[in-house]
Design an enzyme around this catalytic site. Structure first.
Site, PDB file in Angstrom:
ATOM      1  N   PRO A   2     -38.379  92.034 119.786  1.00 44.72           N
ATOM      2  CG  PRO A   2     -37.909  92.397 122.038  1.00 44.72           C
ATOM      3  CD  PRO A   2     -37.599  92.919 120.665  1.00 44.72           C
ATOM      4  CD  GLU A   3     -42.218  89.006 115.585  1.00 48.60           C
ATOM      5  OE1 GLU A   3     -43.266  88.326 115.471  1.00 48.60           O
ATOM      6  OE2 GLU A   3     -41.328  89.013 114.717  1.00 48.60           O
ATOM      7  CE  LYS A  58     -44.739  93.504 117.352  1.00 48.15           C
ATOM      8  NZ  LYS A  58     -43.797  93.784 116.240  1.00 48.15           N
ATOM      9  NE  ARG A 281     -39.090  93.315 109.204  1.00 47.50           N
ATOM     10  CZ  ARG A 281     -40.007  93.427 110.172  1.00 47.50           C
ATOM     11  NH1 ARG A 281     -40.988  94.326 110.072  1.00 47.50           N
ATOM     12  NH2 ARG A 281     -39.952  92.643 111.232  1.00 47.50           N
TER      13      ARG A 281
END
Length: 291
Positions: A2-3, A58, A281
């Protein structure tokens, strides 16, 4: 993982269900999250009232304060904040009827409203990379918490603009995508939204941060805000585990310009989207639109 948009969607979903409610009890079934849950958490929370639900990067921040007018409470009872990080697979759900806990349901917080109706805030995290931490004290002290004090500016802060980014990237040779992911320039721009923002701004993700001009940073700051706002409006991105507090999936990923679209035609020019790896990434970009 989750960002920022997913965390903000969760915050907005929880807000009307938990603020103003008194904590009746808390149950911790598994203490072994990314950082151990305080064994005393049930005692620390009992009787406190949830007054605010904020977000920093976050992290979800839940303010819990004592009801000073309530008889029978110890004079030295203090309030504080719950710091919650969803990690890679964490979710927070509000349950209005009793639901037996599952294997990965680690923390329950039962809350009562003015009418006496109880709801349960349940933290679920299959991979246990999230966190549920307690910070005793006020908001000023919270800002100096080790997990929060070095975070960059919020992307929706009025001070965040092209000048802000330009000033903080002079002399930096690191790629702009890596600079954004570090979180010290601006907080909460994770992998998905970083690729999307750079596309909207027309900036190649491998460009050295220190070589980007002030006008292009102005475009990037606008793109970051617009991308995050669009994602929040669409309920976030559901790639694997994320759902909102109501259990519904977000759909921003269905309208992504570049993220997870390797080999597909660019929505703007038709050039196949390219996938590269930066810092272990995946990065997605259009070799024509981004320079």
């Amino acid at each position: 993982m989750p960002e920022l948009p997913e965390v903000e969607v969760t915050r907005l979903g929880l807000l009307p269900h938990i603020t103003g409610r008194r904590i009746v009890r808390a149950v911790v079934r598994h203490h072994g999250l990314r950082w151990p849950v305080d064994p005393a958490l049930p005692e620390l929370l009992a009787g406190l009232t949830v007054t605010r639900l904020l977000r920093r990067g976050k992290y979800l921040l839940i303010e819990c304060v004592p009801e000073v007018e309530q008889s029978g409470r110890a004079a030295d009872t203090v309030g504080g904040w719950l710091l919650i990080h969803l990690g890679m697979t964490g979710t927070l759900r509000v349950l209005e009827t009793p639901v037996p806990p599952g294997l990965h349901d680690h923390v329950d917080i039962e809350l009562a409203g003015a009418t006496g109706v109880h709801v349960t805030l349940r933290y679920r995290d299959p991979r246990r990379f999230g966190a549920v931490l307690w910070h005793a004290g006020d908001e000023a002290g919270l800002a100096e918490h080790p997990l929060l004090r070095n975070l960059g500016i919020e992307p929706f802060d009025a001070r965040f603009d092209g000048d802000w980014m330009f000033a903080r990237t002079r002399g930096r040779r690191v790629a702009i995508k890596s600079a954004l992911l570090a979180g010290d320039i601006v907080v909460g721009v994770g992998n998905i939204y970083c690729s999307e923002s750079l596309f909207r701004a027309g900036i190649r993700p491998t460009t050295a941060a220190g070589r980007i001009s002030r006008p292009r940073y102005a475009a990037l700051a606008d793109a970051i805000r617009a991308t995050l706002a669009d994602a929040i409006a669409r309920g976030g991105s559901t790639l694997r585990d994320f759902v909102g507090s109501d259990g519904q999936s977000g759909y921003f990923q269905l309208e992504a310009f570049v993220y997870d679209r390797a080999g597909l035609p660019c929505r703007a020019c038709g050039t196949p989207i390219r996938q590269i790896v930066q810092g272990q990434r995946s990065t997605f970009c259009c070799p024509t639109c981004q320079r």
